[in-house]
Enzyme design. Structure first.
Site, PDB file in Angstrom:
ATOM      1  N   ASP A 124      45.888  30.518  32.413  1.00  0.00           N
ATOM      2  CA  ASP A 124      45.807  31.813  33.086  1.00  0.00           C
ATOM      3  C   ASP A 124      44.681  31.795  34.110  1.00  0.00           C
ATOM      4  O   ASP A 124      43.562  31.350  33.815  1.00  0.00           O
ATOM      5  CB  ASP A 124      45.576  32.928  32.060  1.00  0.00           C
ATOM      6  CG  ASP A 124      45.925  34.295  32.633  1.00  0.00           C
ATOM      7  OD1 ASP A 124      46.737  34.360  33.582  1.00  0.00           O
ATOM      8  OD2 ASP A 124      45.396  35.297  32.130  1.00  0.00           O
ATOM      9  N   HIS A 131      40.519  42.380  41.609  1.00  0.00           N
ATOM     10  CA  HIS A 131      40.338  42.422  40.160  1.00  0.00           C
ATOM     11  C   HIS A 131      39.016  41.756  39.754  1.00  0.00           C
ATOM     12  O   HIS A 131      38.246  42.312  38.957  1.00  0.00           O
ATOM     13  CB  HIS A 131      41.513  41.728  39.461  1.00  0.00           C
ATOM     14  CG  HIS A 131      41.321  41.568  37.979  1.00  0.00           C
ATOM     15  ND1 HIS A 131      41.375  42.634  37.106  1.00  0.00           N
ATOM     16  CD2 HIS A 131      41.049  40.479  37.224  1.00  0.00           C
ATOM     17  CE1 HIS A 131      41.160  42.199  35.870  1.00  0.00           C
ATOM     18  NE2 HIS A 131      40.955  40.900  35.912  1.00  0.00           N
ATOM     19  N   ARG A 140      29.011  42.869  34.756  1.00  0.00           N
ATOM     20  CA  ARG A 140      27.687  42.392  35.187  1.00  0.00           C
ATOM     21  C   ARG A 140      27.169  43.327  36.274  1.00  0.00           C
ATOM     22  O   ARG A 140      27.037  42.938  37.442  1.00  0.00           O
ATOM     23  CB  ARG A 140      27.782  40.949  35.728  1.00  0.00           C
ATOM     24  CG  ARG A 140      28.281  39.927  34.720  1.00  0.00           C
ATOM     25  CD  ARG A 140      28.333  38.524  35.339  1.00  0.00           C
ATOM     26  NE  ARG A 140      29.106  38.519  36.575  1.00  0.00           N
ATOM     27  CZ  ARG A 140      30.449  38.428  36.629  1.00  0.00           C
ATOM     28  NH1 ARG A 140      31.140  38.299  35.532  1.00  0.00           N
ATOM     29  NH2 ARG A 140      31.067  38.464  37.783  1.00  0.00           N
ATOM     30  N   GLU A 197      47.211  43.340  31.321  1.00  0.00           N
ATOM     31  CA  GLU A 197      46.911  42.708  32.598  1.00  0.00           C
ATOM     32  C   GLU A 197      48.253  42.422  33.265  1.00  0.00           C
ATOM     33  O   GLU A 197      49.048  41.616  32.771  1.00  0.00           O
ATOM     34  CB  GLU A 197      46.081  41.431  32.416  1.00  0.00           C
ATOM     35  CG  GLU A 197      44.685  41.749  31.886  1.00  0.00           C
ATOM     36  CD  GLU A 197      43.680  40.621  32.053  1.00  0.00           C
ATOM     37  OE1 GLU A 197      44.098  39.438  32.086  1.00  0.00           O
ATOM     38  OE2 GLU A 197      42.469  40.925  32.150  1.00  0.00           O
ATOM     39  N   GLU A 199      50.522  40.688  35.622  1.00  0.00           N
ATOM     40  CA  GLU A 199      50.429  39.380  36.278  1.00  0.00           C
ATOM     41  C   GLU A 199      51.823  38.863  36.629  1.00  0.00           C
ATOM     42  O   GLU A 199      52.837  39.356  36.144  1.00  0.00           O
ATOM     43  CB  GLU A 199      49.749  38.365  35.343  1.00  0.00           C
ATOM     44  CG  GLU A 199      48.380  38.808  34.842  1.00  0.00           C
ATOM     45  CD  GLU A 199      47.588  37.665  34.199  1.00  0.00           C
ATOM     46  OE1 GLU A 199      47.915  36.489  34.426  1.00  0.00           O
ATOM     47  OE2 GLU A 199      46.633  37.986  33.452  1.00  0.00           O
ATOM     48  N   ASP A 231      49.332  39.966  30.196  1.00  0.00           N
ATOM     49  CA  ASP A 231      48.313  39.257  29.412  1.00  0.00           C
ATOM     50  C   ASP A 231      47.494  40.293  28.643  1.00  0.00           C
ATOM     51  O   ASP A 231      46.434  40.728  29.086  1.00  0.00           O
ATOM     52  CB  ASP A 231      47.436  38.446  30.376  1.00  0.00           C
ATOM     53  CG  ASP A 231      46.300  37.739  29.667  1.00  0.00           C
ATOM     54  OD1 ASP A 231      46.446  37.430  28.475  1.00  0.00           O
ATOM     55  OD2 ASP A 231      45.260  37.501  30.321  1.00  0.00           O
ATOM     56  N   ARG A 235      39.401  44.412  25.145  1.00  0.00           N
ATOM     57  CA  ARG A 235      38.189  44.492  25.966  1.00  0.00           C
ATOM     58  C   ARG A 235      36.903  44.631  25.165  1.00  0.00           C
ATOM     59  O   ARG A 235      35.821  44.445  25.724  1.00  0.00           O
ATOM     60  CB  ARG A 235      38.294  45.669  26.936  1.00  0.00           C
ATOM     61  CG  ARG A 235      39.459  45.614  27.871  1.00  0.00           C
ATOM     62  CD  ARG A 235      39.425  44.396  28.767  1.00  0.00           C
ATOM     63  NE  ARG A 235      40.526  44.454  29.728  1.00  0.00           N
ATOM     64  CZ  ARG A 235      40.934  43.427  30.446  1.00  0.00           C
ATOM     65  NH1 ARG A 235      40.367  42.234  30.296  1.00  0.00           N
ATOM     66  NH2 ARG A 235      41.921  43.559  31.294  1.00  0.00           N
ATOM     67  N   GLN A 238      36.387  40.768  23.978  1.00  0.00           N
ATOM     68  CA  GLN A 238      36.177  39.830  25.091  1.00  0.00           C
ATOM     69  C   GLN A 238      34.716  39.630  25.520  1.00  0.00           C
ATOM     70  O   GLN A 238      34.264  38.491  25.611  1.00  0.00           O
ATOM     71  CB  GLN A 238      37.033  40.303  26.282  1.00  0.00           C
ATOM     72  CG  GLN A 238      37.040  39.359  27.483  1.00  0.00           C
ATOM     73  CD  GLN A 238      37.951  39.878  28.606  1.00  0.00           C
ATOM     74  OE1 GLN A 238      38.705  40.830  28.426  1.00  0.00           O
ATOM     75  NE2 GLN A 238      37.866  39.244  29.761  1.00  0.00           N
ATOM     76  N   LYS A 251      42.382  37.257  23.895  1.00  0.00           N
ATOM     77  CA  LYS A 251      43.566  37.076  24.730  1.00  0.00           C
ATOM     78  C   LYS A 251      44.602  36.140  24.120  1.00  0.00           C
ATOM     79  O   LYS A 251      45.559  35.765  24.798  1.00  0.00           O
ATOM     80  CB  LYS A 251      43.151  36.544  26.110  1.00  0.00           C
ATOM     81  CG  LYS A 251      42.488  37.600  26.989  1.00  0.00           C
ATOM     82  CD  LYS A 251      41.906  36.973  28.237  1.00  0.00           C
ATOM     83  CE  LYS A 251      41.349  38.022  29.175  1.00  0.00           C
ATOM     84  NZ  LYS A 251      42.390  38.740  29.933  1.00  0.00           N
ATOM     85  N   THR A 255      51.001  37.168  24.690  1.00  0.00           N
ATOM     86  CA  THR A 255      51.195  37.205  26.139  1.00  0.00           C
ATOM     87  C   THR A 255      52.689  37.407  26.354  1.00  0.00           C
ATOM     88  O   THR A 255      53.487  36.585  25.903  1.00  0.00           O
ATOM     89  CB  THR A 255      50.759  35.887  26.798  1.00  0.00           C
ATOM     90  OG1 THR A 255      49.407  35.602  26.416  1.00  0.00           O
ATOM     91  CG2 THR A 255      50.847  35.970  28.318  1.00  0.00           C
ATOM     92  N   GLU A 359      40.197  48.709  34.627  1.00  0.00           N
ATOM     93  CA  GLU A 359      39.903  49.080  36.013  1.00  0.00           C
ATOM     94  C   GLU A 359      40.378  50.505  36.311  1.00  0.00           C
ATOM     95  O   GLU A 359      39.674  51.275  36.969  1.00  0.00           O
ATOM     96  CB  GLU A 359      40.597  48.114  36.976  1.00  0.00           C
ATOM     97  CG  GLU A 359      40.057  46.703  36.947  1.00  0.00           C
ATOM     98  CD  GLU A 359      41.000  45.760  37.677  1.00  0.00           C
ATOM     99  OE1 GLU A 359      40.805  45.550  38.875  1.00  0.00           O
ATOM    100  OE2 GLU A 359      41.949  45.264  37.040  1.00  0.00           O
TER     101      GLU A 359
HETATM  102 CA    CA Z   1      44.746  37.386  32.498  1.00  0.00          CA
END
Ligand code: CA
Length: 414
Positions: A124, A131, A140, A197, A199, A231, A235, A238, A251, A255, A359
């Protein structure tokens, strides 16, 4: 009134003869009790038993298509992919074949769709600048959002091939270890920040030799087609576990991929130039002199319990599928039929184009207001569906098969 033939589609159907995605299906009501899996090709709201059609028409591809997975076709390589697609197109469009193939269609309502290929390795990536920037700001906040490597190579990690599941499979809420920044010790329990996610997945067909890199120009020699991919991500697990070796338990629990693989040849009208790059890349990743543009214009829609919550544009991805493939193999890693690699979450520049809940809700600070109530992260029973289309020939859309999944309660509670 006779039932309308599956071959008489309304003009402009996004799953018309210009598309012909591949899947694997079984027939629950059949004498075999639904045991036999077969390769199918979708036309409208029907699926053609491709192996049976090949047999009925005396095609040399009968043994390649009369299979329980797509893997033999994937392994056959690009010339065979083109030849088979040309044959299938003829079977569903040439009037002389109508009587032979018509009985070999089944309504999608009558079939069970399966994971269409045996997943070999799963990788992945993290190819959307929007993103990566959003996640950098969230995880961060006191440093530059993009890490120094981000515009020099497509960042990725090796995921868990054995937990790739087909659309429609329930996703069991994972449990794991997590630690809030303010906490002194980690705790264990069901994830309270279960996320999606949105994708695109690239399905590799033709293998490559161990020790040899696959150059950008060989993308279409190895990649068979595209699928939609979700995916699922925890959170709260992670951020505690991912340093320094990357995502792991957060993760690896599921999937989801669409049941239909759209061949690259069906997406030729959707090819677009990727965004301008503002940092020069090393020669092996430099696609500025490639003959064809490396991006794909796929318009994706994300729905939560039937409400549209996001529309991520795939055309804006910073890194292309070819660059991801080349970087993945540059050290000499070999490809196998059934390898799958994900693009990473697709997010666009606007808030309604973000491909994950972390997000869309800014890590829960800005809940979504839905008819079913406020949402920050997923609740048990929630259903997420990704759909997409791409520009096709003569202004007709190419539909991509949906990927959907519903959240089932955690199996451990403490
Ligand atoms: Ca992903």
């Amino acid at each position: 009134m006779p039932e309308q033939s599956p071959l008489d589609l309304p003009e402009g159907d996004p799953f018309g003869p210009h598309n012909l995605p591949y899947g694997v299906f079984s027939l629950p009501g059949s004498p075999d009790g639904g045991e036999t899996r077969r390769v199918g090709v979708r036309l409208g709201a029907h699926v053609l038993d491709a192996g049976a059609a090949a047999h009925a028409l005396g095609s040399p591809y009968a043994s390649l298509l009369a299979q329980p997975t797509l893997n033999p076709l994937l392994a056959a390589g690009p010339q065979t992919w083109s030849d088979v697609r040309r044959a299938l197109t003829a079977w569903v469009t040439v009037p002389a074949h109508r009587e032979a193939v018509r009985p070999l269609f089944h309504s999608l309502a009558d079939v069970t769709l399966h994971l269409p290929f045996d997943v070999a390795d799963y990788v992945d990536f993290y190819a959307s600048e929007h993103h990566a920037t959003n996640l950098g700001r969230l995880f961060r906040p006191d440093s530059e959002p993009l890490l120094p490597n981000w515009k020099h190579l497509p960042v990725g990690y090796h995921g868990r091939a054995g937990t790739v599941v087909v659309s429609g499979t329930d996703v069991i809420r994972p449990s794991g270890q997590r630690k809030a920044p303010s906490a002194t010790e980690p705790t264990f329990g069901p994830s309270a920040k279960l996320d999606i996610e949105a994708e695109v997945g690239f399905v590799v067909g033709a293998p490559s030799e161990l020790g040899s890199a696959v150059p950008l120009s060989s993308f279409r020699d190895h990649v068979f087609g595209l699928c939609l991919l979700n995916d699922w991500s925890a959170r709260d697990i992670q951020p505690w576990e991912y340093v320094p070796l990357g995502p792991f338990v957060a993760k690896s629990f599921a999937t989801s991929v669409s049941a239909w693989i759209t061949p690259l040849e069906a997406l030729d009208h959707a090819r677009v130039a990727p965004p301008a790059r503002d940092v020069a890349v090393l020669p092996y990743l430099d696609d500025s002199a490639e003959d064809e543009p490396g991006g794909y214009d796929l318009r994706i829609t994300v729905s939560l319990n039937g409400e549209v919550i996001s529309e991520p544009p795939f055309a804006g991805m910073y890194w292309t599928g070819a660059q991801m493939l080349t970087h993945m193999t540059v050290g000499g890693a070999s490809l196998r039929p059934g390898d799958l690699y994900g693009s990473g979450t697709i997010s666009g520049p606007e808030p309604h184009m973000r491909g994950s809940l972390i997000e869309l809700t800014w890590n829960g600070a800005e809940p979504l207001e839905l008819p079913t109530g406020k949402r920050t992260f997923l609740e048990d029973g929630d259903e997420i569906t990704l759909t997409a289309w791409a520009p096709g020939p003569d202004g007709i859309r190419v539909g991509l098969g949906e990927v959907t999944g519903r959240i089932a309660p955690a199996r451990t509670t403490d």
